[in-house]
Motif scaffolding. Structure first.
Motif, PDB file in Angstrom:
ATOM      1  N   ILE A 127      22.826  -8.465   2.328  1.00 48.23           N
ATOM      2  CA  ILE A 127      23.624  -8.592   1.100  1.00 48.23           C
ATOM      3  C   ILE A 127      23.852  -7.239   0.424  1.00 48.23           C
ATOM      4  CG2 ILE A 127      23.743  -9.683  -1.182  1.00 48.23           C
ATOM      5  CD1 ILE A 127      21.772 -11.821  -0.006  1.00 48.23           C
ATOM      6  N   THR A 128      22.824  -6.396   0.466  1.00 47.97           N
ATOM      7  CA  THR A 128      22.911  -5.145  -0.284  1.00 47.97           C
ATOM      8  C   THR A 128      23.744  -4.101   0.471  1.00 47.97           C
ATOM      9  OG1 THR A 128      20.840  -4.489   0.731  1.00 47.97           O
ATOM     10  CG2 THR A 128      20.723  -5.457  -1.454  1.00 47.97           C
ATOM     11  N   GLU A 129      24.030  -3.003  -0.220  1.00 46.87           N
ATOM     12  CA  GLU A 129      24.840  -1.964   0.392  1.00 46.87           C
ATOM     13  C   GLU A 129      23.957  -0.870   0.962  1.00 46.87           C
ATOM     14  OE1 GLU A 129      28.153  -3.668  -2.358  1.00 46.87           O
ATOM     15  OE2 GLU A 129      26.634  -2.331  -3.129  1.00 46.87           O
ATOM     16  N   GLY A 130      23.079  -1.275   1.864  1.00 39.79           N
ATOM     17  CA  GLY A 130      22.175  -0.342   2.503  1.00 39.79           C
ATOM     18  C   GLY A 130      20.746  -0.597   2.084  1.00 39.79           C
ATOM     19  N   GLN A 131      19.847   0.296   2.493  1.00 35.07           N
ATOM     20  CA  GLN A 131      18.443   0.161   2.136  1.00 35.07           C
ATOM     21  C   GLN A 131      17.746   1.498   2.337  1.00 35.07           C
ATOM     22  OE1 GLN A 131      19.754  -1.867   4.774  1.00 35.07           O
ATOM     23  NE2 GLN A 131      19.200  -0.445   6.398  1.00 35.07           N
ATOM     24  N   ILE A 132      16.714   1.723   1.516  1.00 33.99           N
ATOM     25  CA  ILE A 132      15.862   2.905   1.676  1.00 33.99           C
ATOM     26  C   ILE A 132      14.548   2.377   2.239  1.00 33.99           C
ATOM     27  CG2 ILE A 132      14.659   4.756   0.450  1.00 33.99           C
ATOM     28  CD1 ILE A 132      17.660   5.115   0.322  1.00 33.99           C
ATOM     29  N   VAL A 133      14.210   2.783   3.449  1.00 35.42           N
ATOM     30  CA  VAL A 133      13.041   2.202   4.103  1.00 35.42           C
ATOM     31  C   VAL A 133      11.860   3.170   4.051  1.00 35.42           C
ATOM     32  CG1 VAL A 133      12.153   1.181   6.235  1.00 35.42           C
ATOM     33  CG2 VAL A 133      14.573   0.932   5.642  1.00 35.42           C
ATOM     34  N   LEU A 134      10.745   2.721   3.486  1.00 35.33           N
ATOM     35  CA  LEU A 134       9.544   3.552   3.453  1.00 35.33           C
ATOM     36  C   LEU A 134       8.727   3.276   4.714  1.00 35.33           C
ATOM     37  CD1 LEU A 134       8.397   3.246  -0.277  1.00 35.33           C
ATOM     38  CD2 LEU A 134      10.159   4.690   0.742  1.00 35.33           C
ATOM     39  N   SER A 135       8.053   4.320   5.201  1.00 36.04           N
ATOM     40  CA  SER A 135       7.337   4.170   6.463  1.00 36.04           C
ATOM     41  C   SER A 135       5.855   4.474   6.290  1.00 36.04           C
ATOM     42  CB  SER A 135       7.964   5.104   7.500  1.00 36.04           C
ATOM     43  OG  SER A 135       6.996   5.851   8.177  1.00 36.04           O
ATOM     44  N   ARG A 136       5.042   3.605   6.856  1.00 37.60           N
ATOM     45  CA  ARG A 136       3.608   3.780   6.783  1.00 37.60           C
ATOM     46  C   ARG A 136       3.185   5.046   7.509  1.00 37.60           C
ATOM     47  NH1 ARG A 136       0.076   0.340   4.966  1.00 37.60           N
ATOM     48  NH2 ARG A 136       1.337  -1.523   5.104  1.00 37.60           N
ATOM     49  N   GLU A 137       3.868   5.302   8.640  1.00 33.59           N
ATOM     50  CA  GLU A 137       3.504   6.474   9.434  1.00 33.59           C
ATOM     51  C   GLU A 137       3.690   7.762   8.634  1.00 33.59           C
ATOM     52  OE1 GLU A 137       5.543   6.537  13.224  1.00 33.59           O
ATOM     53  OE2 GLU A 137       5.090   8.692  13.355  1.00 33.59           O
ATOM     54  N   LEU A 138       4.825   7.894   7.973  1.00 36.14           N
ATOM     55  CA  LEU A 138       5.075   9.113   7.189  1.00 36.14           C
ATOM     56  C   LEU A 138       4.084   9.210   6.029  1.00 36.14           C
ATOM     57  CD1 LEU A 138       8.975   9.260   7.068  1.00 36.14           C
ATOM     58  CD2 LEU A 138       7.416  10.582   8.501  1.00 36.14           C
ATOM     59  N   GLN A 198       1.079   8.109   5.989  1.00 34.48           N
ATOM     60  CA  GLN A 198      -0.214   8.540   6.515  1.00 34.48           C
ATOM     61  C   GLN A 198      -0.235  10.026   6.832  1.00 34.48           C
ATOM     62  OE1 GLN A 198      -0.550   5.576   9.494  1.00 34.48           O
ATOM     63  NE2 GLN A 198      -1.721   4.181   8.194  1.00 34.48           N
ATOM     64  N   LYS A 199       0.950  10.581   7.136  1.00 33.70           N
ATOM     65  CA  LYS A 199       1.027  12.035   7.355  1.00 33.70           C
ATOM     66  C   LYS A 199       1.007  12.794   6.037  1.00 33.70           C
ATOM     67  CE  LYS A 199       3.792  12.296  11.573  1.00 33.70           C
ATOM     68  NZ  LYS A 199       5.167  12.602  12.029  1.00 33.70           N
ATOM     69  N   GLY A 200       0.952  12.048   4.924  1.00 32.34           N
ATOM     70  CA  GLY A 200       0.911  12.708   3.615  1.00 32.34           C
ATOM     71  C   GLY A 200       2.283  13.090   3.090  1.00 32.34           C
ATOM     72  N   ILE A 201       3.326  12.498   3.647  1.00 32.09           N
ATOM     73  CA  ILE A 201       4.679  12.866   3.228  1.00 32.09           C
ATOM     74  C   ILE A 201       5.144  12.003   2.053  1.00 32.09           C
ATOM     75  CG2 ILE A 201       7.091  12.745   3.982  1.00 32.09           C
ATOM     76  CD1 ILE A 201       6.028  13.692   6.745  1.00 32.09           C
ATOM     77  N   PHE A 202       5.657  12.675   1.012  1.00 26.74           N
ATOM     78  CA  PHE A 202       6.204  11.933  -0.122  1.00 26.74           C
ATOM     79  C   PHE A 202       7.571  12.485  -0.486  1.00 26.74           C
ATOM     80  CE2 PHE A 202       7.162  11.073  -4.501  1.00 26.74           C
ATOM     81  CZ  PHE A 202       6.885   9.720  -4.594  1.00 26.74           C
ATOM     82  N   PRO A 203       8.566  11.666  -0.702  1.00 24.73           N
ATOM     83  CA  PRO A 203       8.601  10.211  -0.507  1.00 24.73           C
ATOM     84  C   PRO A 203       8.613   9.863   0.988  1.00 24.73           C
ATOM     85  CG  PRO A 203      10.787  11.032  -1.059  1.00 24.73           C
ATOM     86  CD  PRO A 203       9.859  12.199  -1.166  1.00 24.73           C
ATOM     87  N   PRO A 204       7.854   8.860   1.410  1.00 20.77           N
ATOM     88  CA  PRO A 204       7.746   8.579   2.842  1.00 20.77           C
ATOM     89  C   PRO A 204       8.946   7.777   3.359  1.00 20.77           C
ATOM     90  CG  PRO A 204       6.338   7.081   1.627  1.00 20.77           C
ATOM     91  CD  PRO A 204       6.993   7.976   0.607  1.00 20.77           C
ATOM     92  N   GLY A 247       0.785  -1.228   0.000  1.00 17.68           N
ATOM     93  CA  GLY A 247       0.000   0.000   0.000  1.00 17.68           C
ATOM     94  C   GLY A 247       0.816   1.277   0.000  1.00 17.68           C
ATOM     95  N   LEU A 248       2.133   1.184   0.141  1.00 13.02           N
ATOM     96  CA  LEU A 248       2.958   2.405   0.106  1.00 13.02           C
ATOM     97  C   LEU A 248       3.414   2.682  -1.328  1.00 13.02           C
ATOM     98  CD1 LEU A 248       5.133   2.303   3.322  1.00 13.02           C
ATOM     99  CD2 LEU A 248       2.795   3.064   2.966  1.00 13.02           C
ATOM    100  N   PRO A 249       3.663   3.938  -1.629  1.00 16.88           N
ATOM    101  CA  PRO A 249       3.932   4.317  -3.028  1.00 16.88           C
ATOM    102  C   PRO A 249       5.353   3.984  -3.480  1.00 16.88           C
ATOM    103  CG  PRO A 249       4.024   6.241  -1.638  1.00 16.88           C
ATOM    104  CD  PRO A 249       3.653   5.110  -0.732  1.00 16.88           C
ATOM    105  N   SER A 250       5.740   2.718  -3.419  1.00 16.87           N
ATOM    106  CA  SER A 250       7.103   2.385  -3.837  1.00 16.87           C
ATOM    107  C   SER A 250       7.296   2.630  -5.321  1.00 16.87           C
ATOM    108  CB  SER A 250       7.447   0.941  -3.476  1.00 16.87           C
ATOM    109  OG  SER A 250       6.562   0.062  -4.119  1.00 16.87           O
TER     110      SER A 250
END
Ligand SMILES: Nc1ncnc2c1ncn2[C@@H]1O[C@H](COP(=O)(O)OP(=O)(O)OP(=O)(O)O)[C@@H](O)[C@H]1O
Ligand SMILES: [Mg+2]
Lengths: 537, 440
Positions: free
Chosen positions: B323-334, B336-342, B157-160
């Motif tokens: 395995i990967t060199e980091g990660q970009i984590v999207l948050s449901r809370e952000l 829901q606050k209408g923040i993009f990119p969350p 449900g998040l805008p990945s």
């Protein structure tokens, strides 16, 4: 004798018709002559682990025994090299087959063409016992001792240049002594006796040297979830540790990390010698996409190399990243052999293998009466960051130092993210004394004060969560401020700055300043000066 | 080489994607075979185990139509290969490398096994060239570099896909770079998402190649799709010198396919039923990203991972993160606050950032401003919890400043919408926010 392949599953191959095989014998598998090792014998059938990619291997292809087990080649030229898990020199592979690893090129681990200068330490007629040094070779900054593998009277000894294929001495029995020996990777090298670890190995990491010191010959484990800083910590220690030789095993981890390490080590100076770091380092690299069974072998290859330099009387540090990937390789192999699984699918002998490996660390009296040490620092990657899993648990039962990495500290970018209340060093009391004698008599006292402050702060924080910081007494707020400074200025150490290494003197100086600040300010509060005013000043 | 094309009719059992075949005389592990059903349908399978004369095959298509008596099996004596040529650019294929864009198949320059070969670690070039994505949270705090593998951890449900689209549209390589191409690998994609991406590709001017396995297409094909994509990427990058960005969405579907085969083989399940070898299997994909010394091109990977139950410790994100060199984590809370990119910056990380930023690369103050933003935001998030209990009267003045910063940071720095920001603009905005709440 030739047998033939009757079954293949993953890296496991079933072979029939090969008589006289021995357990752990090295075999050549298939038309491509892949390297394998006999792991089980059942009458006419043998189960073989293949150390290379098996894709393309066919049924009925031939299998040949070699009569000897999987070995490591030990001799001058190891320092500065980069090997894969089976000790194939990666630079050489690259020169011969380009940037991708393929096939099964037989490449010698050490260069037979290179010429070395031999300096004898014994003469004709001398009596030689096993483990005695017959002479040495200058390997960079090190005296690479050539240790005799047998006893006898020397009937001839060389002086001057030689290459690895040529003998250096002959014994009365007619036996030759070479500058090169092969040693089975799974057998620990002998020594006279183990000594008890009592001298600290300086890591340059304040939180380790001050709170959780590691002795020469000790074993430390670093468990932590992904991104908590295991690799950076290991690499930073590899750079600065106060040892002679460093063996670094990249076991089932990232290729880019190894590229980074290699590039840095080729340019950075060894902090203890006028050389490049790479000149005191051996890299054993079997990244996550290289064959799994070679990954299993890689840590044994590395530890055997480590023991070899220990036997010359050196202080050796072995860093492995990560033991979990080795254990997983063991699990994959065990499951393709259809063994009965134990906890979480790991073979039931997981713990005993882990003990067997960790026990190869130690400070020892060598066969020739010298003292050498092999210290191990091993990272563990628990799935989901859950420390109750078998690899972490088995590691905890044998390691003397436990450096627990904390995800919540890492997420605050508090690095190294070592949790100071849950980590421990079993050697802490003894080594603390040693630091007191060598660095300053204040070391022990400051250590205890610092510990006390950290503990009090934890209790205060709980109260502050109820009443708010503004609701605390001035002396308590001061204590919290002091601990904040301990955290950010003392416990944190950014690996990308000058501060990456902290000498024991620097460590002492920083903590002393913070404790003095706390004492002075406490005194002022007692005199009635307000906390706010102290902070302003 | 086996000359005669012998047809076996000795299938003894079929279950899920697996087929047992008996009395096989000559066979290799990993060899491709063709199955021909009684109604003349062809399907591909691969030899995954040999025990004496019994062979275990894994079928990549659907197994519908197979039977025990009439189905014929032909061995090809070769591993699964991908056809390669620069003509792949601009084309759309299905998950089995068949064109689905209405155009005929291209003439391959060569065929290469899709499992690839490991890059010799000493041949790797250390990645260090900054890629500007146009998103402040990424460029400022979790910088991406050429040759990195940086997954996006999303929740259902998040805008990945909008985040991916933003990166695709806005990404700029250092110095304009040479030839830039996107290789897109869809694994178990819904039609809705498919349409979204196709529209995006048409809009974008960048060259691309797409491999699409849709949600209603055979599960087993999902094990092939990303390997075709990466094999093509390696060809374009390391033989043709292009900078390739590989997008794989969604790796969770790939892992589920892996689990399905493993269950059918009755292997001992690991955590949550995923096979114990999933780490090595994922590494065999992700580790193909990178740069090579003396070679111009590069492979940068942006896989999308949907975290089941929003759980970052679930085996799919967990093993990916290992395995990967980091990660970009999207948050449901952000979100829901209408923040993009969350993007939640605290659990997000770019491990190769240190080499890609600073003087001559981005700007000399990059490290400093990013550390300040990060540490204040981390403190602020803790303080929010404290504030909820003790109220803002219980906080010190400094704490209140940090709280104000935390809100502004989310509202302005993280929340940028689809507007592109250059990295200098990002750094300036960071300083500006810090100054406004008087933290610097
Ligand atoms: N001492 C340090 N100083 C500054 N940054 C650090 C330090 N230690 C770790 N980091 C940061 O944390 C990131 C992750 O560290 P690292 O790669 O060592 O984690 P890891 O525990 O090895 O993870 P994995 O298990 O996935 O390999 C680094 O890329 C770096 O940004
Ligand atoms: Mg690591």
């Amino acid at each position: 004798m030739t047998g033939c392949i009757r079954g293949i599953s993953g890296s496991t191959v079933w072979v029939e018709g090969l008589k006289g095989l021995r357990l752990f014998e090295r075999v050549r598998v298939g038309n491509a002559e892949l390297t394998g090792e006999v792991v089980r014998l059942e009458g006419e059938r043998a189960v073989v682990q293949v150390y290379e990619e098996t894709t393309g291997l066919g049924i009925n292809e031939p299998v040949k025994g070699t009569g000897s087990p999987l070995t490591v080649m030990l001799g001058p030229g190891i320092l500065g090299a980069v090997f894969d898990g089976l000790q194939r020199p990666l630079e050489q592979l690259r020169a011969e087959m380009g940037p991708f690893i393929s096939g099964t090129k037989e490449v010698s681990a050490l260069d037979y063409k290179r010429s070395w200068e031999f300096h004898p330490l014994k003469s004709e007629g001398d009596e030689l016992r096993e483990g005695d040094a017959i002479g040495y070779v200058e390997e960079g900054a090190f005296r690479h001792l050539i240790l005799a593998g047998a006893s006898g009277i020397i009937s001839w000894i060389r002086e001057g240049s030689f290459s690895l294929g040529e003998p250096l001495a002959r014994l009365g029995s007619g036996e030759d002594v070479y500058g090169l020996q092969e040693w089975p990777v799974r057998s620990p090298r002998p020594y006279r006796r183990k000594l008890s670890p009592s001298v600290p190995m300086i890591t340059g990491q304040r939180v380790i040297d001050f709170f959780f010191p590691i002795p020469r010959g000790g074993t430390a484990v670093i468990p932590g979830g992904f991104g908590t800083g295991k690799t950076i910590l290991e690499q930073t220690i590899a750079k600065f540790a106060d040892v002679d030789i460093v063996v670094y095993v990249g076991c089932g981890e990232r290729g880019n990390e190894m590229a980074e390490l290699l590039e840095e080590f080729q340019t950075i100076k060894d902090p203890w010698r006028e050389r490049r770091l790479i000149d005191r380092t051996v890299l054993v690299v079997n990244t996550s996409n290289m064959p799994v069974s070679a990954r299993e072998a890689s840590i044994y290859t590395a530890v055997t190399i480590g023991e070899y330099y220990r036997d010359m009387g050196y202080n050796v540090l072995l860093l492995a990243d990560s033991v979990s990937r080795w254990a997983e390789a063991l699990r994959e192999i065990s499951s393709s052999m259809e063994e009965m699984p134990g906890e979480e699918g790991y073979p039931t002998y997981l713990a005993s293998r882990i003990f067997g490996f960790y026990e190869r660390a130690g400070i020892v009296e060598t066969l020739n009466g010298d003292v050498g040490s092999l210290t191990m620092i091993l990272s563990v990657s628990p799935p989901g960051g859950d420390f109750t899993e078998p690899v972490t648990q088995a590691s905890l039962r044998t390691a003397g130092v436990f450096l627990m990495l904390d995800t919540s500290l890492a997420h605050r970018r508090h690095f190294p993210a070592i949790n100071w209340s849950q980590s421990y060093s079993l050697y802490q009391k003894e080594l603390k004394k040693n630091f007191s004698e060598k660095v300053s008599s204040e070391w022990e006292d400051l250590h205890d004060r610092c510990r006390g402050l950290l503990q009090s702060e934890e209790e205060l924080r709980e109260i502050a969560e109820i009443v708010g910081k503004e609701g605390l007494r001035d002396e308590d707020r001061l204590l919290m401020e002091a601990v904040e400074r301990i955290r950010t200025e003392f416990l944190c150490q950014n690996a990308y700055t000058e501060d990456a290494f902290s000498s024991p003197e620097k460590t002492l100086k920083i903590i002393k300043e913070i404790i003095r600040f706390f004492d002075d300010a406490s005194e002022q509060i007692r005199k009635g000066i307000l906390y706010e005013d102290i902070l302003k000043a | 080489m086996r000359l005669a094309e012998y047809r076996y009719r000795t299938i003894t059992s079929i279950g899920g994607p697996l087929v047992f075949l008996e009395r096989v005389q000559s066979v290799r592990i990993g060899e491709m075979v063709k199955l021909i059903t009684p109604d003349d349908k062809e399907m591909d399978a691969q030899v995954i185990e040999i025990k004496g004369e019994t062979v275990l095959l894994e079928v990549f298509g659907s197994t519908q139509g197979l039977d025990l008596e009439k189905t014929e099996v032909i061995f090809t004596d070769s591993a699964k290969k991908a056809p390669l040529s620069e003509a792949v650019i601009g084309r759309v294929f299905n998950g089995s490398f068949k064109p689905i864009d209405g155009l005929p198949m291209f003439l391959p320059e060569k065929w290469v096994p899709i499992t690839g070969r490991p890059i010799n670690p000493v041949a790797r070039e250390r990645p260090s060239e900054f890629i500007e994505t146009g998103f402040s949270v990424i460029d400022g705090l979790n910088t991406l570099v050429k040759g990195q593998k940086l997954p996006i951890f999303s929740c259902s449900g998040l805008p990945s896909k909008e985040v991916v689209a933003g990166i695709l549209k806005n990404a700029r390589l250092p110095g304009g770079a040479g030839r830039f191409v996107v290789v897109f690998s869809a694994v178990g994609l819904t039609f809705y998402e498919y349409a979204f991406y196709m529209e995006l590709f048409n809009e974008m001017m960048t060259s691309f190649t797409a491999f699409v396995n849709m949600a209603d297409e055979p599960t087993m094909e999902r094990l092939l799709t990303p390997r075709f994509a990466i094999t093509v990427a390696e060809y374009l990058a390391f033989e043709k010198g292009m900078d390739v960005l590989v997008i794989i969405t969604d790796m969770t579907n790939y892992c589920d396919a892996l689990r399905e085969v493993s269950t059918a083989r009755e292997e001992l399940p690991g955590r949550r039923g995923y096979p114990a070898y999933m780490y090595s299997d994922l590494a065999s994909l992700y580790e193909r990203a990178g740069r090579i010394k003396g070679v111009e091109g590069s492979i940068t990977m942006l896989p999308v991972v949907t975290m089941p139950e929003d759980d970052i410790t679930h085996p799919v994100p967990d093993l990916t993160g290992y395995i990967t060199e980091g990660q970009i984590v999207l948050s449901r809370e952000l979100h829901q606050k209408g923040i993009f990119p969350p993007v939640d910056v605290l659990p997000s990380l770019s491990r190769l950032m240190q080499r890609g930023i600073g003087e001559g690369l981005t700007r000399e103050d990059h490290r400093r401003v990013s550390n300040l933003l990060y540490s204040n935001y981390a403190k602020g998030r803790d303080l929010r919890r404290l504030e909820a209990i003790v109220g803002s009267e219980g906080l010190s003045e400094q704490d209140r400043k940090i709280l104000a910063f935390t809100d502004t940071f989310e509202k302005e720095f993280v929340n940028q919408g689809i507007q592109r920001r250059g990295v200098i603009e990002t750094l300036e905005l960071g300083w500006d926010i810090l100054r406004r709440v008087s933290l610097v």
